[in-house]
Design a protein around this motif. Structure first.
Motif, mmCIF file in Angstrom:
data_model
loop_
_atom_site.group_PDB
_atom_site.id
_atom_site.type_symbol
_atom_site.label_atom_id
_atom_site.label_comp_id
_atom_site.label_asym_id
_atom_site.label_seq_id
_atom_site.Cartn_x
_atom_site.Cartn_y
_atom_site.Cartn_z
ATOM 1 N N LYS A 286 0.908 -1.302 0.044
ATOM 2 C CA LYS A 286 -0.033 0.012 -0.034
ATOM 3 C C LYS A 286 0.750 1.256 -0.067
ATOM 4 O O LYS A 286 2.017 0.998 0.250
ATOM 5 C CB LYS A 286 -0.949 0.123 1.187
ATOM 6 N N MET A 287 0.295 2.480 -0.560
ATOM 7 C CA MET A 287 1.062 3.734 -0.383
ATOM 8 C C MET A 287 1.718 3.991 0.833
ATOM 9 O O MET A 287 2.830 4.499 0.880
ATOM 10 C CB MET A 287 0.416 4.688 -1.454
ATOM 11 N N GLY A 288 0.950 3.744 1.882
ATOM 12 C CA GLY A 288 1.542 3.905 3.188
ATOM 13 C C GLY A 288 2.498 2.965 3.779
ATOM 14 O O GLY A 288 3.004 3.335 4.709
ATOM 15 N N GLU A 289 2.819 2.039 2.888
ATOM 16 C CA GLU A 289 3.780 0.923 3.298
ATOM 17 C C GLU A 289 3.205 0.207 4.780
ATOM 18 O O GLU A 289 4.232 -0.225 5.193
ATOM 19 C CB GLU A 289 5.154 1.472 3.579
ATOM 20 N N ASP A 290 2.104 0.320 5.128
ATOM 21 C CA ASP A 290 1.748 -0.308 6.303
ATOM 22 C C ASP A 290 0.939 -1.535 6.124
ATOM 23 O O ASP A 290 0.567 -2.214 6.819
ATOM 24 C CB ASP A 290 0.929 0.497 7.145
ATOM 25 N N ASP A 291 0.658 -1.954 4.944
ATOM 26 C CA ASP A 291 -0.103 -3.137 4.505
ATOM 27 C C ASP A 291 0.352 -3.691 2.925
ATOM 28 O O ASP A 291 1.066 -2.863 2.276
ATOM 29 C CB ASP A 291 -1.270 -2.858 4.621
ATOM 30 N N GLY A 292 0.163 -4.958 2.717
ATOM 31 C CA GLY A 292 0.764 -5.285 1.280
ATOM 32 C C GLY A 292 -0.271 -6.336 0.708
ATOM 33 O O GLY A 292 -1.360 -6.732 1.516
ATOM 34 N N PHE A 293 -0.335 -6.654 -0.452
ATOM 35 C CA PHE A 293 -1.363 -7.545 -1.259
ATOM 36 C C PHE A 293 -0.734 -8.265 -2.424
ATOM 37 O O PHE A 293 0.139 -7.637 -3.026
ATOM 38 C CB PHE A 293 -2.773 -6.871 -1.270
ATOM 39 N N LEU A 294 -1.301 -9.263 -2.874
ATOM 40 C CA LEU A 294 -1.178 -9.842 -4.289
ATOM 41 C C LEU A 294 -1.527 -9.457 -5.235
ATOM 42 O O LEU A 294 -2.898 -9.052 -5.247
ATOM 43 C CB LEU A 294 -1.069 -11.401 -3.883
ATOM 44 N N ILE A 295 -1.172 -9.438 -6.411
ATOM 45 C CA ILE A 295 -1.675 -9.370 -7.688
ATOM 46 C C ILE A 295 -1.759 -10.121 -8.763
ATOM 47 O O ILE A 295 -0.776 -11.088 -8.504
ATOM 48 C CB ILE A 295 -1.442 -7.638 -8.326
ATOM 49 N N ASP A 296 -2.404 -10.225 -9.843
ATOM 50 C CA ASP A 296 -1.988 -10.883 -10.968
ATOM 51 C C ASP A 296 -2.401 -12.416 -11.029
ATOM 52 O O ASP A 296 -1.398 -13.280 -10.407
ATOM 53 C CB ASP A 296 -0.404 -10.552 -11.510
ATOM 54 N N LEU A 297 -3.491 -12.686 -10.864
ATOM 55 C CA LEU A 297 -3.958 -14.168 -11.129
ATOM 56 C C LEU A 297 -4.036 -14.633 -12.750
ATOM 57 O O LEU A 297 -4.798 -15.383 -12.858
ATOM 58 C CB LEU A 297 -5.215 -14.166 -10.561
ATOM 59 N N ASP A 298 -3.210 -14.067 -13.435
ATOM 60 C CA ASP A 298 -3.040 -14.572 -14.871
ATOM 61 C C ASP A 298 -2.955 -16.052 -15.060
ATOM 62 O O ASP A 298 -3.366 -16.797 -15.873
ATOM 63 C CB ASP A 298 -2.331 -13.860 -15.806
ATOM 64 N N LEU A 299 -1.793 -16.611 -13.898
ATOM 65 C CA LEU A 299 -1.537 -17.892 -14.319
ATOM 66 C C LEU A 299 -2.205 -18.833 -13.357
ATOM 67 O O LEU A 299 -1.888 -19.974 -12.917
ATOM 68 C CB LEU A 299 -0.232 -18.162 -14.081
#
Length: 342
Positions: A286-299
């Motif tokens: 996240k832009m505030g660098e206090d959390d994160g996440f996954l992207i890209d379920l193409d495969l």
């Protein structure tokens, strides 16, 4: 002279013609290119400009206008998925950030939008949230390569002019040691010592080995399958905006992104979805660098799928793939994804 058309499946060329003997064909070709519309030249007709770039989607029975505010990512390639991402927002919600992702996917692949929609509805955490997805249409027809771009033009009778041909007589290659010993003016002892102390070159090693097995890419069955493949233009819109973990400003932020990425992967598994493409570009902060996440379920795949996707090669970002998945000795499982995190 030959005319070429480049698209997301590759390139198709015309039969050669002599411009000195067929001037009418040359003039027709030049005028044809000059008279082409922007869409015929390859520009996306669904991206419009009215004092600012935007596109339109149909969601829940009504038309929504999405402003494209900033280009976030563009995969610079001709043949391939050519993934492009914009930062955007709804016309009536300018403060609500969205990510608009365009890509050309193989039609036999599971749709990323459907998988992400299932994940969001299942309450998956630390994965980009779904907003909308669609297959792009132009002039009322699905935007794909085979029918909309190539207009049914077949490449079944052609060959790849850029493919290097293997030598027909590999045994005819002379090793450096042999050639140096046969030069005039060289003493026998000198040539013998050079032959002994000098390491064999790669060409020498290849000639001493038996002919290699035919690679997968040369299989007639797979060559035919490649010629039948088709790429479809798909659009996915997500709610979460972030930055790559490689842009983190501190070690703490990197660890936060990795931890949240692993949590997101576990949450996907609980929803019976396996990511299969963990890499440095698919773990976001996240832009505030206090959390994160996954992207890209193409495969990504459903764990309860009834049949394979039909892919002709291994899937994933090779530099981050687990050893077992690269060797092909094991079916890709969640342990391979966990290895990719580290």
């Amino acid at each position: 002279m030959r005319l070429w058309e480049f698209n997301r499946l590759g390139v198709v060329g015309s039969t050669p013609f002599d411009v000195n003997k067929d001037g009418q064909m040359l003039v027709s070709a030049i005028l044809g290119y000059l008279w082409m519309s922007e869409e015929e030249l390859g520009f996306d007709s669904t991206i419009l400009d009215d004092g600012g770039r935007y596109t339109q989607i149909q969601r829940d029975g009504r038309i929504e206008r999405l402003g494209l505010e900033e280009l976030m990512k563009r995969q610079r390639s001709v043949a391939g998925r050519a993934t492009t991402c914009w930062r955007g927002s709804l016309e009536d919600e300018p403060d609500g950030g969205l990510v608009i992702k365009d890509s050309w996917e193989f039609e036999e692949r599971p749709e990323e939008g459907l998988l992400l929609k299932e994940a969001t509805e299942a309450g998956v955490k630390n994965v980009a949230r779904y907003y909308h997805h669609e297959t792009v249409h132009t002039r009322g027809e699905m935007d794909d390569v085979r029918h909309n771009v190539r207009k049914g033009l077949s490449d079944a009778g052609g060959r790849n002019p850029f493919q290097q041909r293997r030598p027909t007589h590999p045994d005819a290659v002379t090793s450096p040691a042999t050639s140096s010993g046969s030069r005039p003016g060289r003493g026998r002892s000198r040539s013998t010592s050079r032959t002994i102390t000098r390491k064999r070159s790669s060409s020498c090693v290849r000639t001493s080995m038996p002919p290699p097995k035919r690679s997968c890419s040369d299989s007639p069955v797979k060559q035919d399958a490649r010629r039948r493949r088709n790429r479809v233009h798909r659009r996915l819109i997500m709610r979460d905006i972030g930055k790559g973990i490689y842009e983190a400003s501190s070690l703490r932020a990197v660890l936060t992104g990795l931890l949240r990425g692993i949590k997101g992967h576990e949450s996907l598994l609980d929803a019976k979805i396996l990511h299969r493409d963990i890499s440095i570009r698919n773990i976001m902060l996240k832009m505030g660098e206090d959390d994160g996440f996954l992207i890209d379920l193409d495969l990504a795949i459903r764990l309860d799928r009834q049949k394979v996707s039909g892919a002709l090669s291994k899937t994933g970002t090779k530099v981050f793939m687990a050893i077992g998945a690269l060797y092909g000795d094991e079916d890709h499982n969640f342990m391979h994804d966990l290895e990719s995190f580290f």
